[in-house]
Design an enzyme around this catalytic site. Structure first.
Site, PDB file in Angstrom:
ATOM      1  N   LYS A 287       0.833  -1.195   0.000  1.00 22.00           N
ATOM      2  CA  LYS A 287       0.000   0.000   0.000  1.00 22.00           C
ATOM      3  C   LYS A 287       0.868   1.245   0.000  1.00 22.00           C
ATOM      4  CE  LYS A 287      -3.859  -1.889   2.756  1.00 22.00           C
ATOM      5  NZ  LYS A 287      -4.917  -1.751   1.745  1.00 22.00           N
ATOM      6  N   ASP A 357      -2.821  -7.671  -1.585  1.00 23.82           N
ATOM      7  CA  ASP A 357      -3.555  -6.777  -0.692  1.00 23.82           C
ATOM      8  C   ASP A 357      -5.018  -7.217  -0.529  1.00 23.82           C
ATOM      9  OD1 ASP A 357      -3.936  -4.682   1.012  1.00 23.82           O
ATOM     10  OD2 ASP A 357      -3.902  -3.114  -0.533  1.00 23.82           O
ATOM     11  N   GLU A 359      -6.190  -9.697   0.949  1.00 28.04           N
ATOM     12  CA  GLU A 359      -5.868 -10.790   1.871  1.00 28.04           C
ATOM     13  C   GLU A 359      -7.030 -11.155   2.782  1.00 28.04           C
ATOM     14  OE1 GLU A 359      -5.365  -7.712   2.566  1.00 28.04           O
ATOM     15  OE2 GLU A 359      -6.224  -7.647   4.575  1.00 28.04           O
ATOM     16  N   ARG A 361     -10.245 -11.561   2.213  1.00 28.06           N
ATOM     17  CA  ARG A 361     -11.124 -12.611   1.665  1.00 28.06           C
ATOM     18  C   ARG A 361     -10.452 -13.977   1.727  1.00 28.06           C
ATOM     19  NH1 ARG A 361     -11.573  -9.495  -3.903  1.00 28.06           N
ATOM     20  NH2 ARG A 361     -11.201  -7.800  -2.434  1.00 28.06           N
TER      21      ARG A 361
END
Ligand code: BES
Ligand code: MN
Ligand code: ZN
Length: 508
Positions: A287, A357, A359, A361
Site C-alpha cells: 500500500k 492486498d 488478503e 477474503r
C-alpha cells in the site's frame, strides 16, 4: 479507562441531586414536556422563557445550560438537549442526545448526569422505558469511553471523565423497565468498548496472540469452549489460504474458535466470523505510505466478534453461538505470497493470487469453510474488506451482502434498531466472471468495478448452502470525525448489530 456506570433512582426530577440534570426537548415545541414541565415551574418559568425567545430550539444535538438559584431544584445545573422533530423520534435520536449531554458534562467538569425519559411518553409508536433505558445506557457508556492507554500524562489535555448516569423513574414499574433496558444497554456498550479498545491498540500490541489471549480471558470468565490453532494446527486443518497470508510475517498467526452454549442446538449454532488482520501493509502489492497506520484497524471485525461474544455471554442469551477469528499480519518479506501464486484453500478450491492486498477474503474463505462443520443455522461475518465500500457508502452505512434474502433483511433490520445501519448490495451472477481465473478455480480480485460485490462473491464460494450474510465495515469501523456519542477513532461497529441480531434469533 473504566466504563461509565448507571443507576436508577425513583424520585421527582426536581429533587434529584446531580451536577447536571438533562432534559431532552423536541424541536420547535414551545411547552416543556415530561420532567421539564415540573422543573420549569420550580425555575419560575425559565425554560419556557428560553423556548419562547427561541434561544434554544431543540434541534438535533443542540444544547443549552441553565443555572438554578439555590433551592429551586436539587440539581446544580440543568441542561436542555435537542432531539429534533417529535415525528422523527427514534432510539438513535435518543442516543445522540445522551451523547451530546455527556460531552457537555465533560466540558463543564460534571462527573455525573441525571436523565428523565418521561418526555417520550405519547410519541408516535412510544418505544417504552425498556428500549429507552437501553439506548440511554448504551449511548452514555459509549460516549464516556476514551482510549488513553498510551498517554503517559493523565491530566492536562484529558477531559474530565463522566463516571455515572442516573436514570430517573417516577414509580416502581418504570424503574424496573429502565433497569432491565439499561442493564442490557450497558453490557452491550461495554462489549463495544472492548472492541474499540482492541481496534485502537497498535499492531505491535494487538497481535493475533493478543486477540487469542483476550478470547481466552472471555472464555474463562464465562465458561465458553475455546480452541486456538497456531501455524501447525492450521497446516493440519489444511487452511492454505490463511497460511498463505501468514507466511510473510514472523508474527505468529492464530485461528480462534469460541463456543457459547446458552441453549441446546437442535438446529445448529449461529456463527459469527471476524476478519483479524492485525496490520495490513498490503504485502508484496504494498500500500502507499499515506495513512497506512490506519491499517491497524484491519482487525475490527475480529474485535467486534470478541465484544459481541463477551456481551452475549454476560447477558446469558439463550442461544448456541460459535465465533471464528482468523488472525494474522499481512507483510512483505522474502517468504511472502506473490502475485501469480496459486494456493489451495481449506475447502479445496484453488485460488490465484492476483493482488496480495486482497488478503481479507483469503483468511475469511478458510474460516467460512471451517464453519460448515457446525451445520450452522446462519453465518454472519464482518470485515474491513474493501476500500471500494468506503467509496460506495462512505462512513454512514455498512455494506451488506448475502446468499439469503430473508437473512439479509433480518440483519439490515437488526442494524437499524442497533444504530449501526447497513445497506444491501447485490451479489448477482453477472459480476461473477470478474473473479474467474485462467489458471485456478478463482482469482482473489475482480478488478475495480464493483470491488465490494466481487469480494462478497468470492466469500460466497466458501459458504456452500448455509444461509450467510457479510458486512463490509471498511467505512464504519473507525472515524476521523467524532459523532455525538462516539469519539473519533475505532467505533466498535458492528458489535451492537451482532448482539441485536443474536438477541432476535434467541427469542424465536
Ligand atoms: N483492509 C483493506 C480494505 C480497507 C481499505 C479497509 C481502506 C479500510 C480502509 C483490504 O485488505 C484491501 O486492501 N482491499 C483492497 C482490495 C483490492 C486489492 C482488490 C482494496 O480495497 O484496495
Ligand atoms: Mn489488504
Ligand atoms: Zn485488509
Amino acid at each position: 479507562m473504566a466504563n461509565l456506570t448507571y443507576s436508577i433512582v425513583q424520585a421527582a426530577a426536581a429533587e434529584v441531586e446531580t451536577p447536571l440534570l438533562v432534559l431532552p426537548h423536541f424541536e420547535g415545541e414551545r411547552a416543556p414536556v415530561g420532567a421539564a414541565a415540573e422543573v420549569d415551574s420550580r425555575l419560575g418559568g425559565a425554560i419556557a422563557r428560553v423556548l419562547e425567545r427561541g434561544d434554544f430550539k431543540g434541534k438535533r444535538d443542540e444544547a443549552l445550560v441553565l443555572y438554578p438559584r439555590d433551592g429551586e431544584v436539587a440539581a446544580e445545573r440543568v441542561l436542555l438537549v435537542g432531539l429534533g422533530k417529535r415525528d422523527d423520534y427514534t432510539m438513535e435520536r435518543l442516543r445522540r442526545a445522551v451523547g451530546t449531554a455527556v460531552r457537555q458534562a465533560e466540558r463543564l467538569g460534571a462527573p455525573a448526569v441525571a436523565l428523565s425519559l418521561a418526555f417520550q411518553e405519547g410519541v408516535r409508536g412510544d418505544p417504552g422505558f425498556r428500549s429507552a433505558g437501553r439506548a440511554a445506557a448504551e449511548a452514555a457508556v459509549l460516549a464516556a469511553w476514551d482510549f488513553r492507554e498510551f498517554k503517559t500524562q493523565q491530566d492536562g489535555a484529558a477531559p474530565a471523565g463522566v463516571a455515572s448516569l442516573v436514570l430517573i423513574a417516577r414509580d416502581g414499574a418504570e424503574a424496573e423497565e429502565l433497569e432491565r433496558g439499561a442493564h442490557f444497554g450497558a453490557v452491550v456498550a461495554r462489549g463495544e468498548n472492548l472492541a474499540r479498545e482492541l481496534a485502537s491498540r497498535p499492531g505491535n500490541v494487538a497481535t493475533p496472540t493478543h486477540l487469542a489471549e483476550v478470547a481466552e480471558r472471555i472464555a474463562g470468565a464465562h465458561g465458553l469452549g475455546i480452541t486456538v490453532l497456531d501455524r501447525e494446527g492450521m497446516r493440519k486443518e489444511g487452511m492454505g489460504a490463511l497460511l498463505a497470508v501468514a507466511q510473510g510475517t514472523e508474527e505468529e498467526p492464530r485461528f480462534i474458535v469460541l463456543e457459547y452454549k446458552g441453549a441446546d442446538s437442535a438446529e445448529g449454532p449461529l456463527v459469527l466470523v471476524g476478519k483479524g488482520i492485525t496490520f495490513d501493509s498490503g504485502g508484496i502489492s504494498i500500500k502507499p505510505a499515506e495513512r497506512m497506520e490506519d491499517m491497524k484497524f484491519d482487525m475490527s471485525g475480529a474485535a467486534a466478534v470478541l465484544g459481541a461474544v463477551q456481551a452475549i455471554a454476560e447477558l446469558k442469551l439463550p442461544v448456541h453461538l460459535v465465533a471464528l477469528i482468523p488472525s494474522t499480519e499481512n507483510l512483505p518479506s522474502g517468504r511472502s505470497m506473490k502475485p501469480g501464486d496459486i494456493i489451495r484453500s481449506h475447502l479445496g478450491k484453488t485460488i490465484e493470487i492476483v493482488n496480495t492486498d486482497a488478503e481479507g477474503r483469503l483468511i475469511l474463505a478458510d474460516a467460512l469453510s471451517y464453519a460448515r462443520r457446525y451445520r450452522p443455522r446462519a453465518i454472519l461475518d464482518a470485515a474491513t474488506l474493501t476500500g471500494a465500500c468506503v467509496i460506495a457508502l462512505g462512513h454512514h452505512a455498512i455494506g451488506l451482502m448475502g446468499n439469503d434474502d430473508a437473512l439479509v433483511e433480518e440483519v439490515r433490520s437488526a442494524g437499524e434498531r442497533a444504530g449501526e445501519r447497513c445497506w444491501p448490495l447485490p451479489l448477482w451472477d453477472d459480476y461473477r466472471p470478474q473473479i474467474d481465473s485462467t489458471f485456478a478455480d478463482l482469482k482473489n480480485t475482480g478488478g475495480r468495478p464493483a470491488g465490494t460485490i466481487t469480494a462478497g462473491l468470492f466469500l460466497k464460494e466458501f459458504v456452500g448452502d448455509v444461509p450467510w450474510a457479510h458486512l463490509d465495515i471498511a467505512g464504519t469501523a473507525y472515524r476521523d470525525e467524532a459523532a455525538p456519542y462516539l469519539r473519533k477513532g475505532a467505533t466498535g461497529a458492528p458489535t451492537r448489530l451482532f448482539v441485536e441480531w443474536v438477541r432476535g434469533r434467541s427469542e424465536r
